[in-house]
Every structure is written in C-alpha cells, then in structure tokens.
Design a protein around this motif. Sequence first.
Motif, mmCIF file in Angstrom:
data_model
loop_
_atom_site.group_PDB
_atom_site.id
_atom_site.type_symbol
_atom_site.label_atom_id
_atom_site.label_comp_id
_atom_site.label_asym_id
_atom_site.label_seq_id
_atom_site.Cartn_x
_atom_site.Cartn_y
_atom_site.Cartn_z
ATOM 1 N N ASN A 77 0.824 -1.219 0.000
ATOM 2 C CA ASN A 77 0.000 0.000 0.000
ATOM 3 C C ASN A 77 0.853 1.262 0.000
ATOM 4 O OD1 ASN A 77 -0.236 1.791 2.479
ATOM 5 N ND2 ASN A 77 -0.400 -0.211 3.470
ATOM 6 N N SER A 78 2.103 1.163 0.451
ATOM 7 C CA SER A 78 2.929 2.372 0.603
ATOM 8 C C SER A 78 3.830 2.657 -0.595
ATOM 9 C CB SER A 78 3.844 2.239 1.824
ATOM 10 O OG SER A 78 3.126 1.935 2.981
ATOM 11 N N LEU A 79 4.190 1.630 -1.356
ATOM 12 C CA LEU A 79 5.275 1.807 -2.334
ATOM 13 C C LEU A 79 4.781 1.900 -3.775
ATOM 14 C CD1 LEU A 79 7.863 -0.619 -0.703
ATOM 15 C CD2 LEU A 79 8.017 1.884 -0.827
ATOM 16 N N LEU A 80 3.471 2.041 -3.943
ATOM 17 C CA LEU A 80 2.944 2.139 -5.309
ATOM 18 C C LEU A 80 2.557 3.582 -5.619
ATOM 19 C CD1 LEU A 80 2.178 0.345 -7.776
ATOM 20 C CD2 LEU A 80 -0.187 0.492 -6.942
ATOM 21 N N PRO A 81 3.221 4.187 -6.627
ATOM 22 C CA PRO A 81 2.825 5.544 -7.024
ATOM 23 C C PRO A 81 1.391 5.546 -7.584
ATOM 24 C CG PRO A 81 4.911 4.894 -8.063
ATOM 25 C CD PRO A 81 4.323 3.663 -7.443
ATOM 26 N N ALA A 82 0.763 6.710 -7.619
ATOM 27 C CA ALA A 82 -0.593 6.826 -8.175
ATOM 28 C C ALA A 82 -0.594 6.354 -9.627
ATOM 29 C CB ALA A 82 -1.054 8.277 -8.087
ATOM 30 N N ASP A 83 -1.669 5.737 -10.027
ATOM 31 C CA ASP A 83 -1.897 5.322 -11.422
ATOM 32 C C ASP A 83 -0.880 4.328 -11.953
ATOM 33 O OD1 ASP A 83 -4.072 7.143 -11.508
ATOM 34 O OD2 ASP A 83 -2.648 8.775 -11.859
ATOM 35 N N ARG A 84 -0.235 3.596 -11.070
ATOM 36 C CA ARG A 84 0.689 2.549 -11.510
ATOM 37 C C ARG A 84 0.180 1.196 -11.024
ATOM 38 N NH1 ARG A 84 5.711 4.770 -12.865
ATOM 39 N NH2 ARG A 84 6.106 2.747 -13.834
ATOM 40 N N THR A 85 0.873 0.140 -11.458
ATOM 41 C CA THR A 85 0.355 -1.221 -11.251
ATOM 42 C C THR A 85 1.364 -2.097 -10.512
ATOM 43 O OG1 THR A 85 -1.075 -1.081 -13.177
ATOM 44 C CG2 THR A 85 -0.388 -3.285 -12.559
ATOM 45 N N VAL A 86 0.819 -3.021 -9.711
ATOM 46 C CA VAL A 86 1.626 -4.034 -9.029
ATOM 47 C C VAL A 86 1.580 -5.314 -9.868
ATOM 48 C CG1 VAL A 86 1.804 -5.507 -6.964
ATOM 49 C CG2 VAL A 86 1.027 -3.129 -6.742
ATOM 50 N N LEU A 87 2.726 -5.962 -10.029
ATOM 51 C CA LEU A 87 2.752 -7.306 -10.620
ATOM 52 C C LEU A 87 3.084 -8.294 -9.508
ATOM 53 C CD1 LEU A 87 2.868 -9.385 -12.960
ATOM 54 C CD2 LEU A 87 5.284 -8.772 -13.239
ATOM 55 N N TYR A 220 3.614 9.524 -2.562
ATOM 56 C CA TYR A 220 2.598 8.619 -3.117
ATOM 57 C C TYR A 220 1.303 8.735 -2.313
ATOM 58 C CZ TYR A 220 6.746 6.315 -5.194
ATOM 59 O OH TYR A 220 7.899 6.035 -5.851
ATOM 60 N N PRO A 221 0.195 8.269 -2.882
ATOM 61 C CA PRO A 221 -1.066 8.343 -2.121
ATOM 62 C C PRO A 221 -0.933 7.617 -0.780
ATOM 63 C CG PRO A 221 -1.470 7.583 -4.375
ATOM 64 C CD PRO A 221 0.014 7.627 -4.207
ATOM 65 N N MET A 222 -1.452 8.232 0.283
ATOM 66 C CA MET A 222 -1.421 7.572 1.590
ATOM 67 C C MET A 222 -2.698 6.758 1.734
ATOM 68 S SD MET A 222 -0.974 8.957 5.418
ATOM 69 C CE MET A 222 0.526 9.859 5.087
ATOM 70 N N TYR A 226 -2.176 3.587 9.768
ATOM 71 C CA TYR A 226 -1.354 2.801 10.699
ATOM 72 C C TYR A 226 -0.247 2.053 9.955
ATOM 73 C CZ TYR A 226 -0.479 0.167 15.004
ATOM 74 O OH TYR A 226 0.082 -0.353 16.141
ATOM 75 N N CYS A 227 -0.563 1.598 8.734
ATOM 76 C CA CYS A 227 0.370 0.744 7.981
ATOM 77 C C CYS A 227 1.072 1.510 6.870
ATOM 78 C CB CYS A 227 -0.366 -0.448 7.394
ATOM 79 S SG CYS A 227 -1.028 -1.558 8.614
ATOM 80 N N ASN A 228 1.564 2.691 7.146
ATOM 81 C CA ASN A 228 2.264 3.461 6.123
ATOM 82 C C ASN A 228 3.770 3.410 6.379
ATOM 83 O OD1 ASN A 228 3.511 6.252 5.180
ATOM 84 N ND2 ASN A 228 1.803 5.731 3.836
ATOM 85 N N LEU A 229 4.513 3.012 5.354
ATOM 86 C CA LEU A 229 5.951 2.802 5.526
ATOM 87 C C LEU A 229 6.685 4.115 5.785
ATOM 88 C CD1 LEU A 229 8.282 0.781 5.518
ATOM 89 C CD2 LEU A 229 8.393 1.000 3.027
ATOM 90 N N PHE A 230 6.361 5.150 4.998
ATOM 91 C CA PHE A 230 7.083 6.410 5.173
ATOM 92 C C PHE A 230 6.835 7.011 6.555
ATOM 93 C CE2 PHE A 230 7.352 11.000 5.203
ATOM 94 C CZ PHE A 230 8.700 11.152 4.917
ATOM 95 N N LEU A 231 5.589 7.006 6.997
ATOM 96 C CA LEU A 231 5.274 7.602 8.309
ATOM 97 C C LEU A 231 6.081 6.942 9.427
ATOM 98 C CD1 LEU A 231 1.455 8.317 8.761
ATOM 99 C CD2 LEU A 231 3.352 9.914 8.410
#
Length: 375
Positions: A77-87, A220-222, A226-231
């Motif tokens: 949830n933390s490392l995906l930029p907006a409008d991009r995709t996870v494989l 990136y979108p938050m 509670y589960c945010n890596l950057f925070l």
Amino acid sequence: MEAVKRNILLNPGPSTTTDTVKYAQVVPDICPREAEFAGLMKGLREDLVKIVHGDPAIYTAVLFCGSGTMNIDVCLNSLLPADRTVLVVNNGAYSTRAVEICRAYGLPHIDLRFPVDEQPDLALVEQTLREHPEIALVHTTHNETGTGLLNPIRELGALAHRYGAVFTVDTTSTYAMRPIDVNRDNIDFCMASAQKGLMSFTGLSFVVGRRELIEQSAAYPMRSYYCNLFLQYDNFEKTGEMHFTPPVQTIYATLQALREYWAEGEAGKWARHTRVFEAICQGLDELGFRQVIRPEWRAGLVASVRYPSDPNWSFQAVHDGCYRRGFTIYPGKISGADTFRLCALGAIDVPDIEAFFRALREVLDELGVKVPVQY
Ligand SMILES: *Cc1c(COP(=O)(O)O)cnc(C)c1O
C-alpha cells in the motif's frame, strides 16, 4: 533459570525458542518512550539490515507491531505511485495473500499465476513487464511457505529492475535462515517477523529496504494511516521510536535472539536448518511418504507431504497423537490437494527430528496406518 517444558514445533512459525530467549522477556517494567528503550531499537534495526548484508547508508529497517502479514500490507500500500500497477508473481498461498491485499486497497494489479508446485516461467514474467510499462512494483514470495517451493528471486529482481520496477520480496520464511544478500539478490525490500527465522516471539515485524525509495514514497497516495511505511520510517528517523506503542517484551526477546543468531553465525545456522530438513526428508522417505515439491525446487525449510490413501489415516488423529508427545505438525495450504507440513524452523536439531519420527511411528501404529504408507 528453571527449564521451560520443551515443545518441538514443526509448524511454519512461531518456532521453537531457546529458554534464554523466553526469559529475556522478563525485565523490569519500562516505558518504551525512555531514551534507554529507543537506544535498544537502534541497535536492533542495524542488526536487521546487517543480517541481509545491506549497506546501512542505503538500507534501513522499519519496525512494526504486528504479525508478518502486516509487512506485505505495508509494502504494497505504501510503495505504489498513483496510477501505476503491481505485478504479483504468484505461485502459492502467500503471494495470493499479496493479491488479496491489492484487492482490499483497490490497487491496480496483475495476478500472474503459476502452478503451486512449479517455479515461475521467467519468459512470461518478462513478457508481462514488457507489455505493461505501467508496472511500478513487482512482488513475490521467496519460500512459498504453503508448499516449501523456492522462488528464483535473484532472476526476478533483475527482471524487475531491467523494466524500471521496484522489487519487494516476502522473505518471512527464509530471513535469518536461508542466507539472503539484498545486493546480489536484487532486493529493494524484504521483510520478516521475529517469530520465524530469528526464533523470537510474535508481535514484532519489520521491513528492510532502500531509504531512497521510502523517502520517494512520501509523495505517493497515503492509503493507510497505521500501515504506512514512510510515516513509520520518518518517525524512527526523527525520534528513534515507533510511531505507536512497540511490543516491548518481544523486542527484549529479539535482542537476545540476535545475540544467539550472531553466535551461531549465518553459515552455521543455515547448516543446522539444512541438516534438520534433510533429517525430515529422510524420515519421510523411510516411512514411504511422498512430498509435493521436487527436490531441486525445495527451499530447504518446509516439507509439504501428501496424505497417504490408507483408510486409517486421519491428519487430525496423527496431529493429536504427536501433540500429546510434544511435537506439533501442521496442515498443508494447497487447495485441491490434501497435504501436511513439517518445517525445519526454530531452535531444534537432528536428534529432535529423530525423536519426532519415533513418536510418529508410534502414532501410526496406534491408528493402524500401514507402514510404509500406501498411495
Ligand atoms: C508466516 C508468513 C507470513 C506472515 O504470517 P503471519 O501469520 O501474519 O505472521 C507471511 N509470509 C510468509 C511467506 C510466511 O511464511
């Protein structure tokens, strides 16, 4: 120090711990906001990076209070930029869990599935990356704990990087057991929790990853609070503390577990897990049991075993008989196949496995299961 009753856990974590780790939890009460406690976490975080050979200038460890699944949630949830995709390179239950997390957050994702008893087809992974330049993050599982299959992370990481994607690997069931080198293995982020390879307790999980990428992810979108890596990272950098209450006793136990890790050493510990796993395979062979994963694809930590077809076989009854004798065995995690698992995690050695097979033999005889078992 009085010895605690020793149970041999052959489940895929939590693992059998030493008494010194158990007793390390018994400490005077302390408020975790004291500088003394923050100092302990600093050393702990440095050690967690060192275990996977990360350069502390480039990699950092971010701690969370939760079980191992929390790390997968945090990374995706933390490392995906907006409008991009996870494989997700998915050949088992734990990568499927990553897909479920993507679904829960509504993250655009491609669920690239392979059979659970096979390594992924790298050509197909590459083709997917080529056809989908929107992929920004590739995720997989190092040792698919549901089956014990080893995934070729070094090759997958190299592919991810060739196509400009970040590579996150769920190393929960290999970290501090099977040697990992974030540089050679092309890992941007890996993860684990204290109750598996480190042989400590549940409640402390951690992500080891690239500082630069964590800092970029601030934009990136938050998607979680509670589960945010950057925070969490930012809080550690500024205060040396977890944002919210840490699992105090588990941290004390883990510090002791780390002392024991360094005393045993990376090579020594992996050699011990390997001989335990070999003893498991040999014991299974002698009783005629069949494993699901072919030998060259096994990660060397989890044996996934087919139920025999004997009418007197009952996993529950076998489990209960073993449990009464101090050994825990675990059901499998493959849909469509009846399997159970024996794992080589924890503070155990070959004599424990020999004792387990004597107990298993007794239980099979008691139940009237024919040995060698029939298929
Ligand atoms: C154990 C494990 C987890 C975490 O499971 P929890 O029950 O949340 O601790 C995640 N990934 C893998 C590969 C595991 O083996």
